[in-house]
Design a protein around this motif. Structure first.
Motif, PDB file in Angstrom:
ATOM      1  N   UNK A  53       1.150  -1.436   0.248  1.00  0.00           N
ATOM      2  CA  UNK A  53      -0.130   0.152   0.265  1.00  0.00           C
ATOM      3  C   UNK A  53       0.905   1.617  -0.522  1.00  0.00           C
ATOM      4  N   UNK A  54       2.171   1.246   0.442  1.00  0.00           N
ATOM      5  CA  UNK A  54       2.642   2.009   0.862  1.00  0.00           C
ATOM      6  C   UNK A  54       4.206   2.050   0.212  1.00  0.00           C
ATOM      7  N   UNK A 138       9.301  -4.781  -7.277  1.00  0.00           N
ATOM      8  CA  UNK A 138       9.732  -3.287  -6.434  1.00  0.00           C
ATOM      9  C   UNK A 138       9.472  -3.401  -4.598  1.00  0.00           C
ATOM     10  N   UNK A 139      10.850  -2.178  -4.111  1.00  0.00           N
ATOM     11  CA  UNK A 139      10.696  -2.188  -2.418  1.00  0.00           C
ATOM     12  C   UNK A 139       9.517  -1.052  -2.309  1.00  0.00           C
ATOM     13  N   UNK A 140       9.324  -0.804  -1.130  1.00  0.00           N
ATOM     14  CA  UNK A 140       8.621   0.275  -0.837  1.00  0.00           C
ATOM     15  C   UNK A 140       9.301   1.620  -0.777  1.00  0.00           C
ATOM     16  N   UNK A 141      11.248   1.874  -0.785  1.00  0.00           N
ATOM     17  CA  UNK A 141      11.783   3.013  -1.038  1.00  0.00           C
ATOM     18  C   UNK A 141      12.497   3.764  -1.877  1.00  0.00           C
ATOM     19  N   UNK A 142      11.533   4.561  -2.948  1.00  0.00           N
ATOM     20  CA  UNK A 142      11.955   5.225  -3.704  1.00  0.00           C
ATOM     21  C   UNK A 142      14.185   5.207  -3.964  1.00  0.00           C
ATOM     22  N   UNK A 143      14.130   4.599  -5.279  1.00  0.00           N
ATOM     23  CA  UNK A 143      15.795   4.632  -5.423  1.00  0.00           C
ATOM     24  C   UNK A 143      16.494   5.474  -5.473  1.00  0.00           C
ATOM     25  N   UNK A 144      17.582   6.234  -4.675  1.00  0.00           N
ATOM     26  CA  UNK A 144      18.055   7.752  -4.810  1.00  0.00           C
ATOM     27  C   UNK A 144      18.418   7.086  -6.619  1.00  0.00           C
TER      28      UNK A 144
END
Length: 196
Positions: A53-54, A138-144
């Motif tokens: 969800x997030x 895909x993880x919940x963390x945006x890719x830097x």
């Protein structure tokens, strides 16, 4: 958990074959293959990948080609991954008929934004039975992302060569015993005009 990560469910191997970050930070494309590598108990009906969800994942596009045609895409899986709820975001690919002739397919989806990698639930349904596993998604963390700009300067040098051609004019004098006559003959060199 990198590209190449795979799981075998009911004789079908699901493999993460590419993560395309070329359009980051705007979007990211994830591509998987499903290949019949064993002897399944029953033909595949669909397979699905669970998300979270997030952050709220926004799917911009899907591309899903199999050896038996285009797969239909749903964004819920009430049969396997969301039964019982939490009714989480899911990408579900329905294999086109005749499913018993399915051998291989490539399935991709494009997300708004770019994300890191983590293990995600994956399910494959065949003959009314759900088979479960984990695969990289895909993880919940945006890719830097880091943007590097490279400037290349190309210098072109042109060399001009000048060739000078010299022409020669020959004068001949002829003399006889009684009268002296001077005859002058001018012969032009080819390409050089003669002016009188």
């Amino acid at each position: 958990m990198p590209v190449g990560d795979n799981v075998v469910l009911n004789g079908y191997t699901i493999t993460l074959i590419a993560i395309d970050n070329s359009n980051c930070p705007l979007s990211q494309t994830w591509t998987y293959s499903v290949v019949r590598t064993g002897t399944p108990q029953n033909a595949i009906s669909f397979w699905s990948l669970g998300l979270e969800h997030e952050p709220p994942f926004v799917i911009l596009d899907t591309d899903n080609m199999t050896n038996v045609g285009m797969a239909d895409v749903d964004f819920t899986d009430p049969v396997c991954l969301d039964s019982p709820p939490p009714d989480r975001p899911v990408i579900k690919w329905d294999i086109p008929e005749p499913t018993d002739q399915f051998v291989t397919g490539t399935f991709s989806f494009t997300l708004r934004g770019c994300f890191g990698e983590q293990q995600r639930d994956v399910a494959l349904q065949a003959g009314g039975t759900c088979f479960f596993g984990l695969i990289t998604g895909p993880s919940c963390q945006p890719l830097t992302t880091t943007t590097t700009t490279t400037t290349t300067t190309t210098t072109t040098t042109t060399t001009t060569t000048t060739t000078t051609t010299t022409s020669t004019t020959t004068t001949t004098t002829t003399t006889t015993s009684t009268t002296t006559t001077t005859t002058t003959t001018t012969r032009p060199v080819r390409g050089v005009p003669i002016f009188s």
